[in-house]
Scaffold this motif. Sequence first.
Motif, PDB file in Angstrom:
ATOM      1  N   ASN A 130       3.246   8.457   9.703  1.00  0.00           N
ATOM      2  CA  ASN A 130       3.932   7.260   9.721  1.00  0.00           C
ATOM      3  C   ASN A 130       3.624   6.456  10.935  1.00  0.00           C
ATOM      4  O   ASN A 130       3.395   5.255  11.145  1.00  0.00           O
ATOM      5  CB  ASN A 130       5.392   7.256   9.345  1.00  0.00           C
ATOM      6  N   ALA A 131       4.035   7.199  11.934  1.00  0.00           N
ATOM      7  CA  ALA A 131       3.786   6.562  13.575  1.00  0.00           C
ATOM      8  C   ALA A 131       2.304   6.193  13.864  1.00  0.00           C
ATOM      9  O   ALA A 131       2.042   5.431  14.096  1.00  0.00           O
ATOM     10  CB  ALA A 131       4.328   7.589  14.470  1.00  0.00           C
TER      11      ALA A 131
ATOM     12  N   PHE B 187       6.736   9.018   1.787  1.00  0.00           N
ATOM     13  CA  PHE B 187       5.464   9.808   2.708  1.00  0.00           C
ATOM     14  C   PHE B 187       5.881  11.477   2.686  1.00  0.00           C
ATOM     15  O   PHE B 187       5.266  12.182   2.192  1.00  0.00           O
ATOM     16  CB  PHE B 187       4.999   9.389   3.829  1.00  0.00           C
ATOM     17  N   ALA B 188       7.343  11.390   2.925  1.00  0.00           N
ATOM     18  CA  ALA B 188       7.747  12.771   2.988  1.00  0.00           C
ATOM     19  C   ALA B 188       7.860  13.829   1.784  1.00  0.00           C
ATOM     20  O   ALA B 188       7.513  14.768   1.499  1.00  0.00           O
ATOM     21  CB  ALA B 188       9.216  12.939   3.672  1.00  0.00           C
ATOM     22  N   ARG B 189       8.262  12.955   0.630  1.00  0.00           N
ATOM     23  CA  ARG B 189       8.155  13.606  -0.926  1.00  0.00           C
ATOM     24  C   ARG B 189       6.863  13.745  -1.284  1.00  0.00           C
ATOM     25  O   ARG B 189       6.650  14.805  -1.898  1.00  0.00           O
ATOM     26  CB  ARG B 189       8.878  12.428  -1.665  1.00  0.00           C
ATOM     27  N   ALA B 190       5.759  12.975  -0.712  1.00  0.00           N
ATOM     28  CA  ALA B 190       4.308  13.246  -1.089  1.00  0.00           C
ATOM     29  C   ALA B 190       4.121  14.503  -0.512  1.00  0.00           C
ATOM     30  O   ALA B 190       3.251  15.502  -1.167  1.00  0.00           O
ATOM     31  CB  ALA B 190       3.631  11.932  -0.885  1.00  0.00           C
TER      32      ALA B 190
ATOM     33  N   GLY C 170       0.788  -1.453   0.027  1.00  0.00           N
ATOM     34  CA  GLY C 170      -0.215  -0.119   0.017  1.00  0.00           C
ATOM     35  C   GLY C 170       0.836   1.292  -0.087  1.00  0.00           C
ATOM     36  O   GLY C 170       0.135   2.112   0.109  1.00  0.00           O
ATOM     37  N   ILE C 171       2.307   1.258  -0.002  1.00  0.00           N
ATOM     38  CA  ILE C 171       2.883   2.310   0.118  1.00  0.00           C
ATOM     39  C   ILE C 171       2.811   3.509  -0.931  1.00  0.00           C
ATOM     40  O   ILE C 171       2.415   4.620  -0.567  1.00  0.00           O
ATOM     41  CB  ILE C 171       4.555   2.074   0.072  1.00  0.00           C
TER      42      ILE C 171
ATOM     43  N   GLU D 144       8.662   5.970   4.932  1.00  0.00           N
ATOM     44  CA  GLU D 144       8.818   7.296   5.404  1.00  0.00           C
ATOM     45  C   GLU D 144       9.281   8.252   4.558  1.00  0.00           C
ATOM     46  O   GLU D 144       8.581   9.391   4.361  1.00  0.00           O
ATOM     47  CB  GLU D 144       9.455   7.346   6.807  1.00  0.00           C
ATOM     48  N   PRO D 145      10.128   8.136   3.841  1.00  0.00           N
ATOM     49  CA  PRO D 145      10.881   8.911   2.896  1.00  0.00           C
ATOM     50  C   PRO D 145       9.645   9.460   1.650  1.00  0.00           C
ATOM     51  O   PRO D 145       9.656  10.298   1.242  1.00  0.00           O
ATOM     52  CB  PRO D 145      11.906   8.482   2.394  1.00  0.00           C
TER      53      PRO D 145
END
Length: 214
Positions: free
Chosen positions: A170-171, A142-145, A75-76, A139-140
């Motif tokens: 993420n947490a 998600f950060a880019r998104a 799902g990432i 996590e990276p």
Amino acid sequence: MTATHGRTGRPPLTEERKAQIRLEIARAAVGLFVEQGVAATTGEQIGRAVGVSARTVWRYFPSKESCVRPLLTAGIDAIAAALREWRPGRPLGETFARNLADERLVVGPEPTTVGALVRLTRTEPGLRAVWLQTYDEAEPAFARALAERAERAGLPADGLRPAIQAAMFNAALRAAVEQHAWRGTDTATDPAAVRAELAEALHAALAVVSEGLT
């Protein structure tokens, strides 16, 4: 005259077929881990359950614990896409409410199997390491998104802000999935019901961190 010989043997596998084999191996591994534990499970057993050799299993995965990764990473990309669509000023939970119909979100298309796997991470250190590594690697993305979302919306997008937002999200995501899985015991539960319950847990987790994700 010299004869030319074409390549013989089976045609190479497509990327789609390779992904399917990885997923089949992952399902088989989880089933065996639940039934008899990780220590008692061998690569030969995993391969036999899928109809491939142990050599094929090790060609795709470096260890038996890592066999489960396809179930955890499914799902990432879909989650990152949902984060890009998050509109400024709107609750993040609302964005996911619209997107949870996409079966790839949160735990992929097999929530009951993933739930069984997550429960195992409480007692199996090797699986716990794979579980945590999956989130560390997500996590990276998600950060880019989030950075792309901020740039399009004209919001602050320095390197630190999206990184902190991604860490918080993420947490919350991991906590929601873990708490939901650890409360459950029946791996035969209807997938639709499992997904609905998980969606509720996710909304609750996002509500906790919503003040820091604006």
